[in-house]
Design a protein around this motif. Structure first.
Motif, mmCIF file in Angstrom:
data_model
loop_
_atom_site.group_PDB
_atom_site.id
_atom_site.type_symbol
_atom_site.label_atom_id
_atom_site.label_comp_id
_atom_site.label_asym_id
_atom_site.label_seq_id
_atom_site.Cartn_x
_atom_site.Cartn_y
_atom_site.Cartn_z
ATOM 1 N N GLU A 117 0.690 2.708 12.414
ATOM 2 C CA GLU A 117 1.207 1.150 11.814
ATOM 3 C C GLU A 117 2.783 0.726 12.044
ATOM 4 O O GLU A 117 3.053 -0.284 12.068
ATOM 5 N N GLN A 136 -7.636 6.620 0.173
ATOM 6 C CA GLN A 136 -6.811 5.630 0.971
ATOM 7 C C GLN A 136 -6.701 5.895 2.275
ATOM 8 O O GLN A 136 -6.919 5.231 3.189
ATOM 9 N N ASP A 147 0.652 -1.190 0.030
ATOM 10 C CA ASP A 147 -0.163 -0.068 0.005
ATOM 11 C C ASP A 147 0.849 1.147 0.035
ATOM 12 O O ASP A 147 2.025 1.369 0.492
ATOM 13 N N LYS A 164 -8.294 3.839 5.418
ATOM 14 C CA LYS A 164 -7.468 3.614 6.798
ATOM 15 C C LYS A 164 -7.814 4.283 8.012
ATOM 16 O O LYS A 164 -7.570 3.562 9.015
#
Length: 133
Positions: free
Chosen positions: A23, A78, A16, A82
């Motif tokens: 993360e 995107q 990605d 998330k």
């Protein structure tokens, strides 16, 4: 292996293009992760799109400075997905795609439904606008 190298390897192995700061929490303390991400932005591996939102970068063919690997129109939905926000096309984009209008929508506008979003996403002077339906 230090935090910077671990994060650099993790970024390279991800498919990605949008990365959130959360993360990388397992790689070290908040200060270590922050320093590593700042270093990756400075060396051109990542670009910052907003608070805690990063994108993979590539050098620009015109200036040589780092730019996102994909356009902001692709990366912003995107990133919002998330973050847990459902994103739809804006009213002007829907009208243009349906053939009801001949005007191409200017700027980047995303429909976020009834959610209130204060997060600013953008790069190099281009910012995302939010539309509520």
């Amino acid at each position: 292996m230090n935090t910077l190298n671990r994060i650099r390897r993790s970024v390279a192995n991800r498919s990605d293009d949008v990365l959130l700061r959360g993360e990388f929490d397992q790689f070290g303390s908040a200060a270590q992760v922050g320093r590593a991400l700042r270093e990756l932005v400075l060396d051109g591996t990542l670009v910052r799109l907003g608070l805690g939102v990063y994108a993979k970068a590539k050098p620009s063919v015109l200036t040589g400075k780092p730019i996102p690997v994909r356009p902001l129109e692709v990366l912003a939905p995107q990133a919002l997905n998330k973050l847990g926000v459902t994103v739809m096309a804006s009213r002007l984009t829907r009208e243009y795609n349906a053939g009801q209008s001949t005007q191409v929508p200017a700027g980047i506008t995303l429909n976020v439904g009834r959610r209130r979003i204060a997060r600013k996403l953008g790069f190099n002077g281009k910012a995302i606008q939010y539309e509520h339906a």
